[in-house]
Design an enzyme around this catalytic site. Structure first.
Site, mmCIF file in Angstrom:
data_model
loop_
_atom_site.group_PDB
_atom_site.id
_atom_site.type_symbol
_atom_site.label_atom_id
_atom_site.label_comp_id
_atom_site.label_asym_id
_atom_site.label_seq_id
_atom_site.Cartn_x
_atom_site.Cartn_y
_atom_site.Cartn_z
ATOM 1 N N LYS A 1 23.102 52.535 46.569
ATOM 2 C CA LYS A 1 23.873 51.404 47.092
ATOM 3 C C LYS A 1 25.368 51.716 47.189
ATOM 4 C CE LYS A 1 20.823 47.497 46.159
ATOM 5 N NZ LYS A 1 20.662 46.202 45.461
ATOM 6 N N ARG B 1 14.104 49.419 40.568
ATOM 7 C CA ARG B 1 13.677 49.414 41.970
ATOM 8 C C ARG B 1 14.406 50.559 42.670
ATOM 9 N NH1 ARG B 1 15.322 47.272 46.954
ATOM 10 N NH2 ARG B 1 13.595 46.537 48.280
#
Length: 292
Positions: free
Chosen positions: A236, A270
């Site tokens: 991210k 995740r």
């Protein structure tokens, strides 16, 4: 000596199977989209889907999280007018058909904010978990639907939508505000009889880079809510914006942050890269065991 969060092991009821969280679980990301923020995760053709699925399962994924729209910042296609329910379900069906053909007993989570889509995936494909980035805010029927379906529910923190969330990154006191967000929604879910709730702080969603690192530093405060904690920081912007490079170059940063998340009490990671996450879990677990 390493510091880590010690807590009683939790468990989840996933389709009638009681799954212990004494070892953190790895959730592998399966994007059936042409425009995910990380190009390496995009799969649209059947052969691509099957290849990625085999890779994640063989590397040790405990759960497959399948999504059919992009929730990247400023995503145009988050609007219901842009990706219709029919198109979302069509994409999901392609992936779910392959999953159930190749791995009929796999634990599957569906990443959707639409209650009708969630219901169809559970009833038609036996999906055991719904991953809702909106915390029930984008579909007022979601909480009632989850209660009726009796599946596990990932409750994520976000303000606005992926179209608008990066214009909503101002907080007076981010941790108390987030704890209130979770407590109020958990109360509603509990009142409906939902038992299997997973907390996701929503790294990267309506948060600045500095906010994300503050959350990681104080991750243990979310474990005190008493429900399993999911962390999704894979490749991210808190990594690639900080270093000034790209998602493709963010695997090392992801592994470091996954390790910190495990030490902070994460129960589920995740990830795009299952092998590296599995190794992080094993190394952290081995280190903890060695000093008991």
């Amino acid at each position: 000596m390493f510091q880590w969060i010690q807590k009683e092991p939790l468990s989840l009821n996933l389709g009638g199977e009681l799954v212990s969280l004494s070892r953190p679980l790895i959730m592998g990301i399966l994007n059936i989209t042409p425009d995910s923020f990380y190009p390496g995760s995009r799969t649209t053709e059947e052969e691509q889907i099957a290849e990625r699925l085999h890779k994640m399962v063989n590397e040790g994924a405990d759960i497959i999280d399948i999504g059919a729209y992009s929730s990247r910042p400023n995503a145009d296609d988050i609007s219901p007018d842009d990706i219709s329910p029919d198109e979302e379900m069509k994409r999901l069906s392609k992936g779910l058909d392959i999953i159930r053909k190749l791995y009929p007993t796999a634990r599957v989570s569906v990443d959707t904010f639409r209650a009708d889509i969630a219901a169809r995936c559970v009833r038609e494909y036996g999906v055991q978990m719904i991953n809702d980035i909106s915390g029930g805010e984008l579909d007022s029927q979601m909480f009632e639907t989850i209660a009726e379906l009796k599946v596990a529910y990932i409750l994520m923190h976000m303000k606005g939508t992926p179209q608008t969330m990066m214009q909503q990154i101002r907080y007076e006191h981010i941790i108390p505000e987030m704890l209130y967000y979770f407590s109020s929604r958990i109360a509603r879910l509990e009142s409906l009889g939902v038992n299997d709730i997973i907390i996701d702080p929503g790294f990267g969603f309506s948060k600045s880079v500095d906010d994300n690192y503050l959350l990681m530093n104080r991750l243990d405060e979310f474990t005190r809510i008493g429900y399993p904690l999911l962390v999704g920081i894979s490749r991210k912007s808190m990594i690639y914006k900080y270093f000034g490079y790209t998602p493709e170059e963010s695997l090392n940063g992801t592994t470091i942050l996954n390790t910190l998340a495990l030490l902070g009490g994460a129960d589920i990671l995740r990830v795009h890269d299952v092998k590296e996450a599995v190794e992080a879990v094993k190394i952290v677990s081995k280190t903890i065991q060695s000093v008991k």
